[in-house]
Design a protein around this motif. Sequence first.
Motif, PDB file in Angstrom:
ATOM      1  N   LYS A 249      42.885 -32.291  63.154  1.00 32.49           N
ATOM      2  CA  LYS A 249      42.554 -32.587  64.555  1.00 32.49           C
ATOM      3  C   LYS A 249      41.674 -31.511  65.186  1.00 32.49           C
ATOM      4  O   LYS A 249      40.612 -31.805  65.741  1.00 32.49           O
ATOM      5  CB  LYS A 249      43.841 -32.734  65.381  1.00 32.49           C
ATOM      6  CG  LYS A 249      44.822 -33.771  64.881  1.00 32.49           C
ATOM      7  CD  LYS A 249      46.009 -33.928  65.811  1.00 32.49           C
ATOM      8  CE  LYS A 249      46.829 -32.653  65.991  1.00 32.49           C
ATOM      9  NZ  LYS A 249      47.441 -32.173  64.735  1.00 32.49           N
TER      10      LYS A 249
ATOM     11  N   LEU B 193      54.383 -33.744  65.868  1.00 31.52           N
ATOM     12  CA  LEU B 193      53.046 -34.120  65.381  1.00 31.52           C
ATOM     13  C   LEU B 193      52.171 -32.897  65.236  1.00 31.52           C
ATOM     14  O   LEU B 193      52.319 -31.961  65.982  1.00 31.52           O
ATOM     15  CB  LEU B 193      52.409 -35.109  66.363  1.00 31.52           C
ATOM     16  CG  LEU B 193      53.067 -36.481  66.372  1.00 31.52           C
ATOM     17  CD1 LEU B 193      52.407 -37.351  67.418  1.00 31.52           C
ATOM     18  CD2 LEU B 193      52.948 -37.140  65.019  1.00 31.52           C
TER      19      LEU B 193
ATOM     20  N   HIS C 138      50.065 -33.260  70.645  1.00 34.82           N
ATOM     21  CA  HIS C 138      51.234 -33.559  69.820  1.00 34.82           C
ATOM     22  C   HIS C 138      52.386 -34.031  70.695  1.00 34.82           C
ATOM     23  O   HIS C 138      53.504 -34.202  70.232  1.00 34.82           O
ATOM     24  CB  HIS C 138      51.661 -32.322  69.012  1.00 34.82           C
ATOM     25  CG  HIS C 138      52.161 -31.194  69.868  1.00 34.82           C
ATOM     26  ND1 HIS C 138      51.308 -30.294  70.472  1.00 34.82           N
ATOM     27  CD2 HIS C 138      53.407 -30.828  70.229  1.00 34.82           C
ATOM     28  CE1 HIS C 138      52.015 -29.416  71.164  1.00 34.82           C
ATOM     29  NE2 HIS C 138      53.294 -29.717  71.044  1.00 34.82           N
TER      30      HIS C 138
ATOM     31  N   GLU D  74      45.171 -38.659  59.647  1.00 32.76           N
ATOM     32  CA  GLU D  74      46.034 -38.239  58.549  1.00 32.76           C
ATOM     33  C   GLU D  74      45.171 -37.909  57.336  1.00 32.76           C
ATOM     34  O   GLU D  74      44.264 -38.674  56.985  1.00 32.76           O
ATOM     35  CB  GLU D  74      47.036 -39.332  58.173  1.00 32.76           C
ATOM     36  CG  GLU D  74      48.145 -39.552  59.208  1.00 32.76           C
ATOM     37  CD  GLU D  74      49.058 -38.354  59.374  1.00 32.76           C
ATOM     38  OE1 GLU D  74      49.126 -37.529  58.436  1.00 32.76           O
ATOM     39  OE2 GLU D  74      49.692 -38.224  60.433  1.00 32.76           O
ATOM     40  N   ASN D  75      45.455 -36.766  56.734  1.00 23.23           N
ATOM     41  CA  ASN D  75      44.725 -36.343  55.531  1.00 23.23           C
ATOM     42  C   ASN D  75      43.215 -36.402  55.732  1.00 23.23           C
ATOM     43  O   ASN D  75      42.462 -36.811  54.835  1.00 23.23           O
ATOM     44  CB  ASN D  75      45.129 -37.211  54.331  1.00 23.23           C
ATOM     45  CG  ASN D  75      46.599 -37.069  53.997  1.00 23.23           C
ATOM     46  OD1 ASN D  75      47.147 -35.966  54.013  1.00 23.23           O
ATOM     47  ND2 ASN D  75      47.253 -38.188  53.708  1.00 23.23           N
TER      48      ASN D  75
ATOM     49  N   SER E  49      46.368 -32.076  59.750  1.00 25.68           N
ATOM     50  CA  SER E  49      45.646 -33.330  59.514  1.00 25.68           C
ATOM     51  C   SER E  49      44.161 -33.220  59.829  1.00 25.68           C
ATOM     52  O   SER E  49      43.385 -34.100  59.467  1.00 25.68           O
ATOM     53  CB  SER E  49      46.269 -34.461  60.332  1.00 25.68           C
ATOM     54  OG  SER E  49      46.204 -34.170  61.713  1.00 25.68           O
TER      55      SER E  49
ATOM     56  N   LEU F  93      44.756 -41.945  65.259  1.00 28.88           N
ATOM     57  CA  LEU F  93      45.742 -41.279  64.414  1.00 28.88           C
ATOM     58  C   LEU F  93      45.020 -40.735  63.187  1.00 28.88           C
ATOM     59  O   LEU F  93      44.407 -41.494  62.431  1.00 28.88           O
ATOM     60  CB  LEU F  93      46.842 -42.251  63.986  1.00 28.88           C
ATOM     61  CG  LEU F  93      47.907 -41.687  63.037  1.00 28.88           C
ATOM     62  CD1 LEU F  93      48.634 -40.502  63.670  1.00 28.88           C
ATOM     63  CD2 LEU F  93      48.900 -42.775  62.642  1.00 28.88           C
TER      64      LEU F  93
ATOM     65  N   GLY G 203      48.057 -36.609  65.182  1.00 31.67           N
ATOM     66  CA  GLY G 203      48.168 -36.366  63.741  1.00 31.67           C
ATOM     67  C   GLY G 203      49.120 -35.226  63.457  1.00 31.67           C
ATOM     68  O   GLY G 203      49.361 -34.378  64.315  1.00 31.67           O
ATOM     69  N   THR G 204      49.666 -35.202  62.264  1.00 29.70           N
ATOM     70  CA  THR G 204      50.578 -34.136  61.878  1.00 29.70           C
ATOM     71  C   THR G 204      49.830 -32.815  61.769  1.00 29.70           C
ATOM     72  O   THR G 204      48.596 -32.782  61.702  1.00 29.70           O
ATOM     73  CB  THR G 204      51.235 -34.450  60.525  1.00 29.70           C
ATOM     74  OG1 THR G 204      50.203 -34.725  59.567  1.00 29.70           O
ATOM     75  CG2 THR G 204      52.153 -35.655  60.628  1.00 29.70           C
TER      76      THR G 204
END
Length: 227
Positions: free
Chosen positions: A47, A227, A187, A202-203, A45, A200, A41-42
């Motif tokens: 993690k 990431l 990452h 996200e948000n 996010s 994955l 995840g970015t």
Amino acid sequence: MTDLTLAIQVHNLCFGFPKGGAILQSCSLEVPKGEFWMLLGTNGSGKSTLLRLLAGLLTAEAGEIEILPPVGFVFQNPDHQLVMPTVGADVAFGLVQEKLSTLETRQRVEEALSAVNLMAFQRRPIYALSGGQKQRVAIAGAIARHCEVLLLDEPTALLDPDSQLDLVTQVQKLVASRGLTALWVTHRLEELDYCDGAFLLENGQVVDKGDPQRLRERLMQMEVPEL
């Protein structure tokens, strides 16, 4: 309802810091027993927050977590968790609460260090270790406590390429040989070559899961530089 084939079950997990807004929003995932999964995840996010919730270092606002105990946690920076002067003493430190005999403690320490190929380092000072060796000591601490689940928060972030490869292959071998379940935040897309599956994030939600190579291709197509 508990599924005995799963080591980690997370359902509709929610968490946020008082002044930071929501970090996780109805986050759900399941990790099968005896498998090695990665969490992608970015930045921001959720993690690392999710991993700390699984380890019991944070408390969720809502949702459910079921995880097989005992649970081991490996920080990004091993200096944040290695507290004793020598390798053997640090691995033994985590066994204090189990009130084992001296012989039992020694056997557990030797077994754990052997599992991560550090048996010859038992009397080595912690300060004399490389970053990768320190991470393996942290993993040995979890093995000594007979942990069922190993949570690793970007454990290769501070390591050189050779040490990165050594650590990820070491965890892969431990999962295969000892039946551990591992969830690894990363990452680095090249590390996906060594896991059984990936999520994955996200948000604050899991938006995709499954084959690690498919997820790597998806992320490469998104052309995300980091990431």
